[in-house]
Design an enzyme around this catalytic site. Structure first.
Site, short mmCIF file in Angstrom:
data_model
loop_
_atom_site.label_atom_id
_atom_site.label_comp_id
_atom_site.label_asym_id
_atom_site.label_seq_id
_atom_site.Cartn_x
_atom_site.Cartn_y
_atom_site.Cartn_z
N HIS A 483 -15.37 -9.05 -27.92
CA HIS A 483 -13.93 -9.59 -27.92
C HIS A 483 -12.99 -8.30 -27.72
CE1 HIS A 483 -14.77 -13.14 -30.28
NE2 HIS A 483 -15.29 -13.26 -29.14
C1 LIG Z 1 -20.72 -12.75 -23.32
C2 LIG Z 1 -19.07 -13.25 -24.09
C3 LIG Z 1 -19.22 -14.36 -24.95
C4 LIG Z 1 -17.83 -14.43 -25.50
N1 LIG Z 1 -17.93 -15.47 -26.28
C5 LIG Z 1 -16.42 -16.04 -26.66
C6 LIG Z 1 -16.34 -17.25 -27.24
O1 LIG Z 1 -17.25 -18.13 -27.68
N2 LIG Z 1 -15.10 -17.45 -27.63
C7 LIG Z 1 -13.89 -16.98 -27.42
O2 LIG Z 1 -12.82 -17.01 -27.43
N3 LIG Z 1 -14.01 -15.77 -26.64
C8 LIG Z 1 -15.31 -15.21 -26.18
N4 LIG Z 1 -15.45 -14.19 -25.59
C9 LIG Z 1 -14.36 -13.46 -25.15
C10 LIG Z 1 -13.18 -14.10 -24.30
O3 LIG Z 1 -14.17 -14.78 -23.33
C11 LIG Z 1 -12.54 -12.85 -23.57
O4 LIG Z 1 -11.70 -12.10 -24.61
C12 LIG Z 1 -11.50 -13.47 -22.54
O5 LIG Z 1 -11.98 -14.06 -21.45
C13 LIG Z 1 -10.65 -12.11 -22.10
O6 LIG Z 1 -9.66 -12.80 -21.00
P1 LIG Z 1 -8.77 -11.88 -20.14
O7 LIG Z 1 -7.73 -12.92 -19.55
O8 LIG Z 1 -8.22 -10.69 -21.19
O9 LIG Z 1 -9.66 -11.32 -19.15
P2 LIG Z 1 -10.52 -11.76 -18.16
O10 LIG Z 1 -10.82 -13.44 -18.46
O11 LIG Z 1 -12.05 -11.00 -18.08
O12 LIG Z 1 -9.90 -11.82 -16.88
C14 LIG Z 1 -9.60 -10.73 -15.97
C15 LIG Z 1 -10.18 -10.94 -14.65
O13 LIG Z 1 -9.57 -10.06 -13.73
C16 LIG Z 1 -10.47 -9.97 -12.73
N5 LIG Z 1 -10.21 -8.58 -12.22
C17 LIG Z 1 -10.38 -7.54 -12.77
N6 LIG Z 1 -10.14 -6.49 -12.03
C18 LIG Z 1 -9.76 -6.77 -10.87
C19 LIG Z 1 -9.19 -6.36 -9.77
N7 LIG Z 1 -9.25 -5.07 -9.40
N8 LIG Z 1 -8.80 -7.19 -8.68
C20 LIG Z 1 -8.94 -8.38 -8.88
N9 LIG Z 1 -9.21 -8.94 -9.92
C21 LIG Z 1 -9.80 -8.31 -10.85
C22 LIG Z 1 -11.87 -10.19 -13.35
O14 LIG Z 1 -12.91 -10.32 -12.32
C23 LIG Z 1 -11.42 -11.34 -14.40
O15 LIG Z 1 -11.76 -12.54 -13.56
C24 LIG Z 1 -16.79 -13.82 -24.95
C25 LIG Z 1 -16.77 -12.70 -23.96
C26 LIG Z 1 -18.15 -12.48 -23.43
C27 LIG Z 1 -18.12 -11.40 -22.50
#
Ligand SMILES: Cc1cc2nc3c(=O)[nH]c(=O)nc-3n(C[C@H](O)[C@H](O)[C@H](O)COP(=O)(O)OP(=O)(O)OC[C@H]3O[C@@H](n4cnc5c(N)ncnc54)[C@H](O)[C@@H]3O)c2cc1C
Ligand SMILES: *[C@@H]1O[C@H](CO)[C@@H](O)[C@H](O)[C@H]1NC(C)=O
Ligand SMILES: *[C@@H]1O[C@H](CO)[C@@H](O)[C@H](O)[C@H]1NC(C)=O
Ligand SMILES: *[C@@H]1O[C@H](CO)[C@@H](O)[C@H](O)[C@H]1NC(C)=O
Length: 531
Positions: A483
C-alpha cells in the site's frame, strides 16, 4: 536482509517444487465484461501526433474511473504502459493470482517487481487496470479521519456517490469458504469485537469486507469501470509508455510516449484542456522528475533541465510495513485471498490468506519445519498493518532517459519509534488470536509429541511481553503490505484540487497524493477519487 543457509534454501526449493506440482492447470475462462475493449488501441496503431481535451497518464486504479468520468463531456486519451489484462488469464482469476506472483519479471508481465533500498521485495501493476488487476481484491472504504485530514475540502455527498458508482459495478459480498470463516471466528474469539457482519465501511471490530473478486473467483478490476465511458469520447492506448510531460513555461501542454516498437508519439491538449498524472505512487513522482519538476540538485545531478524547482517531489515515500507470520496447515483448504478483516482502535488491523505458494513469505527462513505433514500443503498467512506510518523515505531517478528503469525508492521502515510501537501492539494481539480454540485446530504434533504451529519463517516470539524481542521480530520479518504511497502529497506537491502547485493544466490523481493509506485497504478510495 537475513542470511540463510544453503541447506535451508534447498529445503525451501523442495517445498516450492511440491507446491508447484499442484498448481491448478485450470484455464480461467474470462468472465469479465470486456466491452471497453472496443476503444482500446495498441499504441503502435495511433497517429504520431494528436489532440484531446484531456490526457491521462496511467490506466490504473484511479486513472480508469477518471477517464470514464471525463469522457461524459470531453475528448480523452488514456495512456497505459502495460497491456491488455485479458492476455493474462492468471490475473483475472483468484486461484491463478495466488500463483502468479512467482512469475519472473521479463518486462512484459503484469507484475513489475522492484526492491526498495531497504531490501524489501515489492510489486507494481503494469497492465491496464493497474494495481487493481494484480491485488488481493479486498474492498473497504476510508476511515473517517482520512476525510478530516488537512488539505482537501471533501464534498461528502459526492464522496458517497462516487463510492456507490464504483460499488454498483465491480464490488460484491463474498461468500466465506473454510479458511476465511475460520479466520473470522479466530478474530472474534481473540477479542476483536464487535462482529460487524458484512460492511464496506471502516469499523472497529471484525467484518467481512467487499471484494472485486466475485464468488466464481473472477476479478472485476478498474478496467471494468471503463465500460461506463462514452465510447465516442474515449481513446485508450495500451503499451504506451509516457516518457515525459511537455511544458511551455510552466504550462503543461502535451506528453510524449513510446509504443512497443520504440516509436515516439506526441499528444497535445486543447486550450483549457489538462493533463492528469495517474501513474501511481512510484510512476507519478518519477514522471514529474523526468519532466523537470523536482528538487533542483537532483535534476541537475542527472543533467535534466529544470522546469520548476520543487523540493517535495519524491519525498514522503511511505510503505505500510506488513507484520505477521505463516503457518503450514495440516489439512487442505480452498486457497483464498483476504475477505475478512479485524480492526483495532488505532487502525491496526489483520487479514489472512490461504495460499498454495510461499510467495508472500519474506526471506527469513531461519526456522523451517523438519518436513511438511502433507504433500499438498497450504500456507495460512497472517498479515497485520497500521494505516498511519510515521517513517518516511524518498524516491530518486535511476536514469535520466529510461522511464522503464525503476526509480530508487527507500521507505525507511520502522525508523520512527511510533511505528515500531504499533507493530509490537499488533503482534501481541495476533498472539491472542493464536491462542483461540479455532486456531488450536491448526496445531500439529511434532516428533517429540508436543503440539504446536508449523511455522514457515520465524515463529511469533515466545515472550510477547518482552518489547525488545517483539521489536526485533518486527524488524527481522518486515515485508510490504503493497500500500505504498506518497511522492506527490496534497499540500506539498499538489493543492487541495490535486493541481500541481505553481504549474498550469497539470494534476496528479492517485496514491502518490496520500500522506496516509486510507482505511484498511486503499483501492476503494483510489477508485472513488478517480470518479
Ligand atoms: C500484490 C498487491 C496486493 C494488494 N492488495 C490490495 C487489496 O486487497 N485491497 C486494496 O484496496 N489494495 C490492495 N493493494 C493496493 C492497491 O492495489 C494499490 O494501492 C492501488 O492499485 C494503487 O492505485 P494507483 O491508481 O495509485 O496506481 P496503479 O493502479 O498502480 O496505476 C498506475 C498505472 O500507471 C501505469 N504507468 C506507470 N508509469 C507509466 C508511464 N510512464 N506511462 C504509462 N503508464 C504508466 C501503470 O502501469 C499502472 O497501470 C494491493 C497491491 C498489490 C501490489
Ligand atoms: C502491438 O503491436 C506490436 C507491433 O505490431 C506488437 O508487437 C504487440 O504485440 C502489439 N500489442 C498488443 C497488445 O496487441
Ligand atoms: C542506478 O542503480 C544502480 C544499481 O542500484 C546504481 O549502481 C547506479 O549508480 C544508479 N544510477 C543512477 C544514475 O542513480
Ligand atoms: C527480551 O528480549 C531481548 C532480545 O531478544 C533479550 O535480550 C532479553 O534477554 C529479553 N528479556 C527478558 C526479560 O526475557
Amino acid at each position: 536482509m537475513e542470511n540463510y543457509s544453503k541447506a535451508n534454501i534447498l529445503i525451501l526449493n523442495l517445498i516450492i517444487s511440491i507446491f508447484q506440482l499442484q498448481v491448478h492447470s485450470s484455464h480461467a475462462i474470462p468472465n469479465q465484461d470486456v466491452s471497453y475493449m472496443k476503444f482500446v488501441h495498441n499504441a503502435t496503431d495511433l497517429p504520431r501526433k494528436e489532440e484531446f481535451d484531456y490526457i491521462i497518464i496511467g490506466g490504473g486504479t484511479a486513472g480508469c474511473p477518471l477517464a470514464t468520468t471525463l469522457s461524459s463531456k470531453f475528448s480523452v486519451l488514456l495512456l497505459e504502459r502495460g497491456s491488455d489484462p485479458n492476455k493474462y488469464p492468471s490475473v483475472l482469476n483468484e486461484q491463478g493470482l495466488l500463483k502468479a506472483f512467482d512469475t519472473e519479471d521479463d518486462g512484459k508481465t503484469p507484475f513489475q517487481h522492484f526492491v526498495s533500498e531497504d531490501g524489501v521485495e515489492n510489486i507494481r501493476g503494469r497492465v491496464l487496470g493497474g494495481g487493481s488487476m494484480v491485488n488481493a481484491g479486498f474492498y473497504s472504504r476510508a476511515h473517517k479521519e482520512f476525510f478530516e485530514s488537512a488539505g482537501v475540502d471533501w464534498d461528502m455527498e459526492l464522496v458517497e456517490k462516487a463510492y456507490e458508482w464504483v460499488e454498483e459495478s465491480v464490488v460484491s459480498q463474498p461468500i466465506l469458504k473454510d479458511w476465511q470463516s475460520a479466520f473470522r471466528s479466530a478474530l472474534l474469539e481473540g477479542g476483536i469485537v464487535p462482529d460487524n457482519g458484512f460492511d464496506l465501511r471502516h469499523l472497529v471490530g471484525t467484518k467481512t469486507g467487499g471484494s472485486i473478486i466475485d464468488d466464481k473467483g473472477n476479478r472485476h478490476g478498474a478496467v471494468e469501470l471503463l465500460n461506463k465511458a462514452d465510447p465516442k469520447n474515449l481513446k485508450v492506448a495500451i503499451e504506451a509508455t509516457v516518457r515525459r510531460i511537455l511544458f511551455s513555461d510552466l504550462s503543461a501542454n502535451g506528453v510524449s510516449y513510446l509504443d512497443s516498437k520504440g516509436k515516439l508519439h506526441t499528444a497535445f491538449i486543447h486550450e483549457k484542456g489538462e493533463i492528469f498524472l495517474s501513474a501511481g505512487a512510484i510512476g507519478s513522482p518519477q514522471l514529474l522528475l523526468l519532466s523537470g519538476i523536482g528538487p533542483k540538485s537532483h535534476l541537475s545531478s542527472l543533467k535534466l533541465p529544470v522546469v520548476l524547482h520543487q523540493p517535495h517531489v519524491g519525498q514522503s515515500m511511505t510503505d505500510n510495513p506488513r507484520f505477521g507470520t505463516n503457518i503450514i496447515l495440516p489439512f487442505q483448504v480452498v486457497p483464498t485471498s483476504g475477505k475478512v478483516v479485524g480492526i483495532l482502535q488505532d487502525n491496526i488491523y489483520f487479514q489472512s490468506i490461504a495460499s498454495p505458494s510461499p510467495f508472500l513469505v519474506p526471506p527469513t527462513f531461519s526456522l523451517l519445519p523438519p518436513h511438511p505433514t502433507s504433500i499438498n500443503p497450504t500456507l495460512a498467512i497472517f498479515f497485520g498493518k497500521f494505516s498511519e506510518v510515521h517513517s518516511k523515505g524518498s524516491l530518486k531517478l535511476n536514469s535520466s532517459i529510461d522511464v522503464k528503469k525503476s526509480p530508487i525508492v527507500q521507505f525507511n521502515y520502522y525508523s520512527h519509534p511510533d511505528d515500531l510501537a504499533r507493530c509490537v501492539k499488533g503482534v501481541r494481539k495476533l498472539g491472542d488470536v493464536f491462542k483461540t480454540p479455532t486456531l488450536e485446530k491448526i496445531k500439529t504434533q511434532n516428533l517429540k509429541g508436543n503440539k504446536g504451529f508449523m511455522f514457515l519463517g520465524l515463529p511469533l516470539p515466545g515472550n510477547l511481553w518482552n518489547d525488545s524481542a517483539v521489536e526485533e521480530y518486527c524488524k527481522k520479518t518486515v515485508a510490504t503490505y503493497w500500500h505504498y504511497h506518497g511522492g506527490c502529497l496534497v499540500g506539498k506537491v499538489v493543492d487541495g484540487n490535486y493541481k500541481v502547485i505553481e504549474t498550469e493544466n497539470l494534476r496528479v490523481v492517485d496514491g502518490s497524493t496520500f500522506s496516509v493509506s486510507p482505511g484498511t485497504n486503499p483501492m476503494a478510495t483510489l477508485m472513488m477519487l478517480g470518479r
